[in-house]
Every structure is written in structure tokens, then in C-alpha cells.
Design an enzyme around this catalytic site. Structure first.
Site, PDB file in Angstrom:
ATOM      1  N   GLU A 195       0.823  -1.206   0.000  1.00 19.76           N
ATOM      2  CA  GLU A 195       0.000   0.000   0.000  1.00 19.76           C
ATOM      3  C   GLU A 195       0.862   1.264   0.000  1.00 19.76           C
ATOM      4  O   GLU A 195       0.533   2.265  -0.641  1.00 19.76           O
ATOM      5  CB  GLU A 195      -0.911   0.029   1.238  1.00 19.76           C
ATOM      6  CG  GLU A 195      -1.998  -1.040   1.261  1.00 19.76           C
ATOM      7  CD  GLU A 195      -1.521  -2.360   1.868  1.00 19.76           C
ATOM      8  OE1 GLU A 195      -0.286  -2.569   2.017  1.00 19.76           O
ATOM      9  OE2 GLU A 195      -2.385  -3.195   2.191  1.00 19.76           O
ATOM     10  N   LEU A 196       1.974   1.207   0.740  1.00 23.37           N
ATOM     11  CA  LEU A 196       2.811   2.411   0.853  1.00 23.37           C
ATOM     12  C   LEU A 196       3.457   2.733  -0.497  1.00 23.37           C
ATOM     13  O   LEU A 196       3.529   3.889  -0.913  1.00 23.37           O
ATOM     14  CB  LEU A 196       3.885   2.202   1.925  1.00 23.37           C
ATOM     15  CG  LEU A 196       4.727   3.447   2.243  1.00 23.37           C
ATOM     16  CD1 LEU A 196       3.851   4.567   2.797  1.00 23.37           C
ATOM     17  CD2 LEU A 196       5.840   3.112   3.246  1.00 23.37           C
ATOM     18  N   CYS A 247      10.206  -2.898  -4.756  1.00 22.75           N
ATOM     19  CA  CYS A 247      10.158  -4.152  -4.014  1.00 22.75           C
ATOM     20  C   CYS A 247      10.553  -5.298  -4.928  1.00 22.75           C
ATOM     21  O   CYS A 247      10.387  -5.215  -6.134  1.00 22.75           O
ATOM     22  CB  CYS A 247       8.747  -4.415  -3.505  1.00 22.75           C
ATOM     23  SG  CYS A 247       8.144  -3.122  -2.422  1.00 22.75           S
ATOM     24  N   CYS A 300      28.695  -5.927 -12.350  1.00 17.34           N
ATOM     25  CA  CYS A 300      28.346  -4.507 -12.224  1.00 17.34           C
ATOM     26  C   CYS A 300      27.932  -4.197 -10.801  1.00 17.34           C
ATOM     27  O   CYS A 300      28.076  -5.024  -9.916  1.00 17.34           O
ATOM     28  CB  CYS A 300      27.243  -4.129 -13.192  1.00 17.34           C
ATOM     29  SG  CYS A 300      25.695  -4.970 -12.933  1.00 17.34           S
ATOM     30  N   GLU A 325      31.239  -2.894 -15.335  1.00 21.16           N
ATOM     31  CA  GLU A 325      30.856  -1.495 -15.177  1.00 21.16           C
ATOM     32  C   GLU A 325      32.115  -0.663 -14.952  1.00 21.16           C
ATOM     33  O   GLU A 325      32.920  -0.983 -14.090  1.00 21.16           O
ATOM     34  CB  GLU A 325      29.924  -1.379 -13.971  1.00 21.16           C
ATOM     35  CG  GLU A 325      29.411   0.014 -13.712  1.00 21.16           C
ATOM     36  CD  GLU A 325      28.405   0.035 -12.568  1.00 21.16           C
ATOM     37  OE1 GLU A 325      27.374  -0.636 -12.673  1.00 21.16           O
ATOM     38  OE2 GLU A 325      28.660   0.717 -11.574  1.00 21.16           O
ATOM     39  N   HIS A 328      22.861   4.129 -16.562  1.00 28.42           N
ATOM     40  CA  HIS A 328      21.925   4.492 -15.500  1.00 28.42           C
ATOM     41  C   HIS A 328      21.290   5.850 -15.730  1.00 28.42           C
ATOM     42  O   HIS A 328      20.448   6.275 -14.954  1.00 28.42           O
ATOM     43  CB  HIS A 328      22.631   4.443 -14.144  1.00 28.42           C
ATOM     44  CG  HIS A 328      23.143   3.074 -13.831  1.00 28.42           C
ATOM     45  ND1 HIS A 328      24.400   2.658 -14.198  1.00 28.42           N
ATOM     46  CD2 HIS A 328      22.549   2.012 -13.235  1.00 28.42           C
ATOM     47  CE1 HIS A 328      24.559   1.397 -13.819  1.00 28.42           C
ATOM     48  NE2 HIS A 328      23.466   0.989 -13.249  1.00 28.42           N
TER      49      HIS A 328
HETATM   50  N1  GLN Z   1      22.124  -9.597 -19.001  1.00 27.10           N
HETATM   51  C1  GLN Z   1      21.490  -8.737 -18.060  1.00 27.10           C
HETATM   52  C2  GLN Z   1      20.871  -7.535 -18.768  1.00 27.10           C
HETATM   53  O1  GLN Z   1      21.412  -7.102 -19.719  1.00 27.10           O
HETATM   54  C3  GLN Z   1      22.467  -8.250 -17.021  1.00 27.10           C
HETATM   55  C4  GLN Z   1      21.790  -7.383 -15.998  1.00 27.10           C
HETATM   56  C5  GLN Z   1      22.673  -6.980 -14.841  1.00 27.10           C
HETATM   57  O2  GLN Z   1      23.867  -6.901 -14.938  1.00 27.10           O
HETATM   58  N2  GLN Z   1      22.085  -6.694 -13.724  1.00 27.10           N
HETATM   59  O3  GLN Z   1      19.856  -7.019 -18.366  1.00 27.10           O
HETATM   60 ZN    ZN Z   2      25.071  -5.068 -15.179  1.00 30.02          ZN
END
Ligand code: GLN
Ligand code: ZN
Length: 762
Positions: A21-22, A524, A651, A673, A702
Site C-alpha cells: 500500500e505504501l 520491491c 556490475c 561497469e 543508469h
Molecule cells: N544480461 C542482463 C541484462 O542485460 C544483465 C543485468 C545486470 O547486470 N544486472 O539485463
Molecule cells: Zn550489469
């Protein structure tokens, strides 16, 4: 100042709402669809209902201030007046709070990172030279007033000064945040006085940092801080809570201070029971014994827990039964799971205890202490019967799986030398220098979401669903060919989640309907429950990959999730070492790689983004972990021939502590990454002796920002300073599923152009 002792409690509770709910109301508020009054009344309703449940269940001390609109570390940052100056101009406190959490068009949010070794993420406080601490206790006091008005035996909880500062990051050239400890003590003193004035008998100050490697050096500070805070004249009784492991030398430090109670996690590290027994100075304290596991989902072994309680009983002045940590990390209640159990997982639900059931276990154990075991004989009997049934269950012991594993372990899981494999693969694949590729997923289109919803609602059948997914795959393959990418992917449209997808296809896993756990803010996750021996009944990905491969002459990578990541993002069985479970998952993934290879797939990627996550909090425990984790990965990837190329992807994390392990994975190609860390990772890898091929992410996925071609070129040139061209791949930082199509296409176009431009200069 000395409040009566309590006997039964938990250290914290879930807060997102039994039906999330939150989450819904906060996201509605962000969109402008919910007004503030509605937001606040839903939040208050959730708090009230939670407190009522805990009191009704029989707890005689209830943790409060566990509610948060986003995160308890952010709440503490606000409490201590340490929100970053870039949000200071935002007048409304709630808007300011959410701006720090999520950013706005004008300001960047605080960074987010994992809370110890859990899957919960907290917001990292920034402490700069200009940070001037001041107390803003409105939230915690209002929460206390509400609880008191409801007649709740409230114990406000707050993150302690050591943990707050140890988890903060210095900015603007400031020194270590912990050097500011003395500035916080008057604020905590003030807070204690205000809580006492409002009627709080107890306060819980959370110091989980004491169980970590850094915590080993903080025992002196713990003695000083809690020695000092306990001398305050106006204050509630103080409980300092440690959890996620043994408090080590801090236990004696806390025992020697004037606080009234210490919470100790007796589950995570079984040796902690003996440490408690051996610690003098506890004889005048209330020991809050965390014997019910707050991190996992299995019913407790009540007799073993009672045994642990018996062992520590004489060490302290009094004993309270508790969870090992906050129940934030488990779902609300097993009772919410009402659909028929999935085939193969019949009966497994009866083995489980989520938050509500764990509270019942705490109460049962406490009654066994106060009223005698006979008073709760039937509860003990039922629990023991369920555990016995679980232990005897054939699904926990599949001889075929165990025999195959033993044979494979005996045969060894190494491949030919990496350099020889590289030669064989080069001949077979014929790729250019600086080959371009992506990490696996492509943007989740509206059509994918509609297809998934239609399938779930029964509006389309499986065949139609497959047809729609194939259309998505065809689009992604065509796009990659147009862009001129060298190694293609199918785009992962069929995967809702990279762990859940595999869990749903493997024996030994149970999926749930409502067992949500907060990951961060309103996000979540519903971790699968790994309950038994793992076995792959049939291929899981082969038909998707071979479909994609048929559409193109370029190689398509098979895409799998690695054993460590599958474990890290599931609730795992507690009846055997993690290493054994990891090997079983690895075997299933290995079977998949062999089938992919047989189907003509020449490159297979096994993702391990969570490799760093399961790293133990104390360095003494790390070599053993890294040994089994890398062993499981090699088990999963060594069933293929030398000219099949194995990729992995990492990553999400600071790699410093696991850099040697990356080399031990012995993947042919590792994508990692790197865009945010400016290629420094490559020097670290070189230093660790890593000599295989590597694809440092050349742009950050990102953010929706499109990197310019010359930016990507600059990244590649920087990478070439550290790695010879023969070993370098060109790829983004991570998968693209959270991005939009337009920005993805533009970014990849620049990536390919940059790779070609740099290639031409070699
Ligand atoms: N193969 C996954 C993707 O490309 C890797 C995701 C991840 O590193 N969290 O979505
Ligand atoms: Zn990744």
C-alpha cells in the site's frame, strides 16, 4: 531512567504494506494523483495496523520509528540536519526529503548502495566541510506520540552515530566522516532527552557497523560513545542493537558502558553464543537475544533456539527473545499466499515463516522461558513436526544431482589455458579488433509489458505469447544489424527478472505471489525461495537464442544468469552450506550451456552482477567465500569446448575486494561497469594479474544521457592505455532494459562509430 525490562520483541518490521500500500500511495503522490493528506493517512494507517498486530501477537516492547517514506538512513540524515546543501532551498520538508532520495530536474539525488550484505539499499549520507549537524527530531517524536496515544509499549529506533558516520561518504575534500563523531554526541543526547520527555521508556540505537571489518576498529569508539550517552541524566533506557554478525570486541566495550541492554545476533555466526558467555560485564544488562533469523524465511528450530537461550541465560541480568535483525528483510506473512502451491513445490509453504510467523516464534520461545516449555509444548511439537517433515523430504536430496556433482568435482572444472582458448575462438569467430556488443537486455517496450499482462490474465495463450516475444527478438536483431554491432543478443524480452526467469524453470524453487521485500524506496522484489535440490527439467533459453541466431549471420550470445547471482537474489535453504547449493545451481546452468553449444551457439554469457554482494562482512571469512563462488562459476562454464567463448558480466559495485576473484572466474571475456569509475578498474585488473579479454563499459546506462562519439572514443583510448587492443571489447556498462529506445539507438550508434574510428587507427 531505568525502565522495566521487556521479554519479547523484534528489532524492526517490514513497512511497505502487506499489499504494498505504501508503494502505491507514494508513487501516486509523486505523480500528483494522490494528495498529501491521503499519503499521510495511508502511512499512519499502516503504522497503526502494524503496531496493533505486534501488540496483539504478544510483544511487550514494540520497535517504532521503523516506518519510513523512503529509507531509514535518509531519515537519520534528516534527523541530524545533514541533508546535502543542494536540496536546502526546497522549502517543503517532504519535497526536500524526496528530492534527496530521487533527485529532481535540478538536483541529483544521494547515491544509493547496499545495506551491509542484504539486498536492501540505503541512501549514502554526504558529509562535507560545510555539513553542520543539528537535530530535527520531528519525525521520530511524532511517530512516538502516535504510538503512545495508541497505548503501544513503544521503543523508538534510530540509526546510531557510529553506523551513520561509517556508512557516510566524505565530499568536497572532507576527511573521514567518523572524525565528526564528537559533534553528533550532543545531538543524540538531546534526542534522548526529548524522547524521555515524551514518555519513551526505551530507545533502540542500531549499530550494525560493529559486526563488520571496519567495526573491528571501532570498539574503543563504541565504549566512548555509549559511555558518554549513558551518563545523560534525562534519557530512556538504551538498547544498542548489533546484527548481521558477531559484534566482536565491541561486545565487551558495550558491556562495560552504562547502557541498559545489548541486542546480539545469535543466528548469523553461531560462535556468537560462546562470545556472549565469555563476556564479563553483561551481568547487569538486559541481553536481547536474536535467535529467530530475520534474514531468511524458514521456520526456526525452536529447540535449538531455546538451547541457545539457555546457554546465554546466566550471562546477563535478564534475557529478552528477539529476531536476529529487523524483519524488514522478509515478507509480511505466509498467510497471504493462498493460491494453490505450484506443482513440484507442494507442502513447501508450511516450512516457511515470514515476519508475522517469526513474531509468533519469538513469543513462543519467550513463553518457554517464562512459563516453561510445557506451556508451549503444542507449538514446539507442531514446529518440530514440520521441520522433521522438511528434513525428510525427498526433494531435499536428489541422489542423481549429488552423484553428478561429486563426479564433476572429482574430474575438475578447469578449461584449457585461456590463451589457447583465445586462439581457437579467434579462428572460429573471426571478429574484428575491438568487437562491439551489448550486455543482454534491450528496452522493455510497451508491447512486451502488454504481452506479459495478457498472458497472465489469460487473454492470450502461450503460443501467441511466444509469437509476440519472437517479434520483439526480430526487431532487436534487425536493429543491431543496422547499427553494425559485431556480437548480437536476443534482447531478453521474455525475462521479467534475470533470476526469477530461471527460478521458475528449475526444480527446487518456489515462487510466491505476495512475498514482496523492499529493495529501495518504493521498489520491491519478490525473491524466489530455493528450497530443495536444484535440477533443470528441460532447456530454459535454447529456443529463444536459436530463434535469434537463425535471423542473422552474426554471432548471437546465449544469455544466462550465474549461480552466485541466483543465490544472492533468492531466499536460500539453510540446511546445507551455501557452497553446496551454489554448485547445484551451477550444474543446472552448465547443462544449459552444453545445450546451447549443441544448438550451434558459439558465445555464451553467464552474468554474475552479484558476485560482490555475498562477500562476507569480515575479511577473515572472505577467502572461503570467493573460493566457492568462483568455483561454482567455473563449474557452470567449463562444460563447453575450448572454441566456445564464455563471457561474464559484473556490475553494481566497488570491485576492489573481489578483483582477484574476477581473474579466477576465468571467463574468456568479462564486461564490467567502468564508465563511472573512469577505466580505473582496468589498472586494478592488470595488477591482479588478469590477462583475459575485457569489455569495460564505455558509457553509463543508469542515465538517459546519450554519450557523444568522441566521449566514447576518449574512453576507448583510455582503456587502450591499460589493455592491448587484442584484449579489448566495446560495450555499455550494463543491460539496456531500463532505458528508452530512442536514447539507446542514439547511444549505440555513437558507440559503434567510436569503435570503428579507434579501430582505424590501430
Ligand atoms: N544480461 C542482463 C541484462 O542485460 C544483465 C543485468 C545486470 O547486470 N544486472 O539485463
Ligand atoms: Zn550489469
Amino acid at each position: 531512567m531505568t525502565a522495566p525490562n521487556f521479554t519479547r520483541t523484534v528489532l524492526g518490521v517490514p513497512r511497505i504494506g502487506p499489499r504494498r500500500e505504501l508503494k502505491r500511495v507514494i508513487e501516486g503522490f509523486w505523480k500528483g494523483a494522490v494528495n498529501r493528506a491521503e499519503l499521510e493517512s495511508t502511512a499512519a494507517g499502516l503504522r497503526r495496523a502494524e503496531w496493533a498486530r505486534l501488540v496483539d501477537a504478544g510483544l511487550d516492547s514494540v520497535p517504532t520509528n521503523t516506518f519510513s517514506y523512503y529509507d531509514q538512513m535518509l531519515d537519520t540524515t534528516e534527523l541530524l540536519g545533514a541533508l546535502p546543501s543542494r536540496v536546502a532551498g526546497i522549502e517543503d520538508p517532504l519535497d526536500r526529503y524526496f528530492a534527496a532520495a530521487r533527485g529532481t530536474a535540478e538536483v541529483t539525488p544521494l547515491e544509493m548502495t547496499k545495506w551491509f550484505d542484504t539486498n536492501y539499499h540505503y541512501l549514502v549520507p554526504e558529509i562535507g566541510p560545510a555539513t553542520a549537524f543539528s537535530l530535527h527530531p520531528e519525525k521520530i517524536l511524532a511517530d512516538l506520540d502516535e504510538a503512545m496515544a495508541q497505548g503501544v509499549p513503544a521503543r523508538p529506533t534510530v540509526v546510531g552515530p557510529l553506523t551513520f558516520l561509517a556508512l557516510a561518504k566524505p565530499v568536497d575534500g572532507a576527511g573521514e566522516p567518523l572524525s565528526r563523531l564528537d559533534e553528533l554526541l550532543p545531538l543524540y543526547r538531546d534526542l534522548l532527552a526529548r524522547l524521555a520527555a515524551r514518555g519513551a521508556q526505551w530507545v533502540q540505537i542500531d549499530e550494525p557497523v560493529l559486526v563488520t571489518e571496519a567495526g573491528l576498529g571501532l570498539a574503543g569508539d563504541a565504549a566512548r560513545v555509549y559511555g558518554e550517552l549513558s551518563t545523560a541524566a534525562d534519557r530512556p533506557s538504551i538498547l544498542v542493537a548489533t546484527y548481521f554478525g558477531s559484534p566482536g570486541p565491541s561486545l565487551a566495550a558495550l558491556a562495560g558502558s552504562g547502557i541498559e541492554a545489548i541486542a546480539v545476533d545469535l543466528v548469523t555466526d553461531p560462535g556468537t553464543v560462546d562470545e556472549v558467555v565469555a563476556t564479563p560485564g553483561l551481568q547487569d544488562k538486559l541481553l536481547v537475544a536474536g535467535v529467530v533469523d530475520g534474514r531468511n524465511v524458514w521456520r526456526a528450530d525452536l529447540d535449538a533456539a531455546l538451547g541457545a537461550l539457555g546457554t546465554v541465560l546466566g550471562s546477563a541480568a535478564a534475557l529478552a527473545v528477539s529476531s536476529s535483525c529487523s524483519l524488514l528483510h522478509v515478507p509480511y506473512t505466509v498467510a497471504a499466499e493462498t493460491a494453490p502451491e505450484p506443482a513440484g513445490a507442494e507442502g513447501v509453504r508450511s516450512w516457511l515463516a515470514f515476519a508475522a510467523e517469526k513474531v509468533e516464534e519469538v513469543v513462543t520461545l519467550s513463553r518457554a522461558l517464562t512459563d516453561g516449555r510445557e506451556a508451549v509444548a503444542s507449538e514446539f511439537g507442531r514446529s518440530a513436526a514440520v521441520r522433521a517433515a522438511r528434513q525428510a523430504d525427498a526433494r531435499l536430496n536428489d541422489p542423481a544431482v549429488r552423484e553428478r556433482l561429486a563426479a564433476l568435482r572429482a574430474a575438475g572444472t578447469g578449461r584449457a589455458a585461456a590463451a589457447d582458448r583465445a586462439v581457437a575462438q579467434r579462428d572460429r569467430l573471426g571478429l574484428p579488433l575491438l568487437p562491439t556488443t551489448t550486455i543482454g537486455s534491450y528496452p522493455q517496450t510497451g508491447a512486451i509489458r502488454v504481452a506479459r499482462a495478457d498472458l497472465r490474465a489469460g487473454r492470450i495463450d502461450e503460443a501467441e505469447y511466444v509469437r509476440r516475444m519472437r517479434a520483439e527478438i526480430a526487431d532487436v536483431v534487425r536493429l543491431q544489424e543496422d547499427l553494425g554491432i559485431d556480437v548480437l543478443v536476443h534482447g531478453e524480452p521474455e525475462r521479467n527478472d534475470m533470476v526469477q526467469y530461471f527460478a521458475e524453470r528449475l526444480d527446487g524453487f518456489l515462487a510466491t505471489d505476495f512475498a514482496w521485500v523492499q529493495s529501495y524506496g518504493t521498489r520491491c522484489v519478490r525473491p524466489p525461495i530455493l528450497f530443495g535440490d536444484v535440477h533443470r527439467p528441460e532447456p530454459m533459453t535454447v529456443s529463444w537464442i536459436t530463434y535469434a541466431q537463425k535471423l542473422t549471420d552474426r554471432p548471437v550470445k546465449g544469455m544466462l544468469t550465474g549461480p552466485v547471482t541466483i543465490l544472492a537474489w533468492s531466499f536460500v535453504r539453510d540446511d546445507q552450506p551455501l557452497a553446496a547449493t551454489a554448485d547445484q545451481v551451477a550444474l543446472a546452468i552448465r547443462d544449459e550451456t552444453v545445450d546451447l553449444e549443441a544448438a550451434g551457439v558459439k558465445i555464451i554469457q553467464v552474468d554474475e552482477p552479484a558476485l560482490r554482494e555475498l562477500l562476507p562482512l569480515r575479511s577473515a571469512d572472505r577467502p572461503a567465500y570467493l573460493d566457492w563462488a568462483t568455483g561454482a562459476f567455473r563449474l557452470s562454464t567449463s562444460g563447453v569446448v575450448d572454441d566456445t567463448q564464455i563471457h561474464t558480466h559484473l556490475c553494481y559495485s566497488e570491485f576492489g575486494d573481489v578483483i582477484g576473484a574476477i581473474a579466477d572466474l576465468d571467463a574468456d571475456v568479462t564486461s564490467i561497469e567502468a564508465a563511472r569509475s573512469r577505466m580505473e578498474i582496468l589498472d586494478d585488473l592488470n595488477q591482479a594479474g588478469f590477462a583475459n579479454q575485457v569489455g569495460p563499459g564505455v558509457y553509463d546506462i543508469h542515465s538517459p544521457r546519450v554519450p557523444a562519439q568522441d566521449e566514447v572514443e576518449a574512453s576507448l583510448r583510455a582503456a587502450l592505455d591499460a589493455v592491448p587492443a587484442e584484449r579489448l571489447w566495446v560495450n555499455p556498462d550494463c543491460g539496456l532494459k531500463t532505458r528508452g529506445t530512442q536514447e539507446t539507438v542514439a547511444s549505440l550508434r555513437n558507440l559503434v562509430a567510436a569503435a570503428k574510428a579507434v579501430r582505424a587507427t590501430l
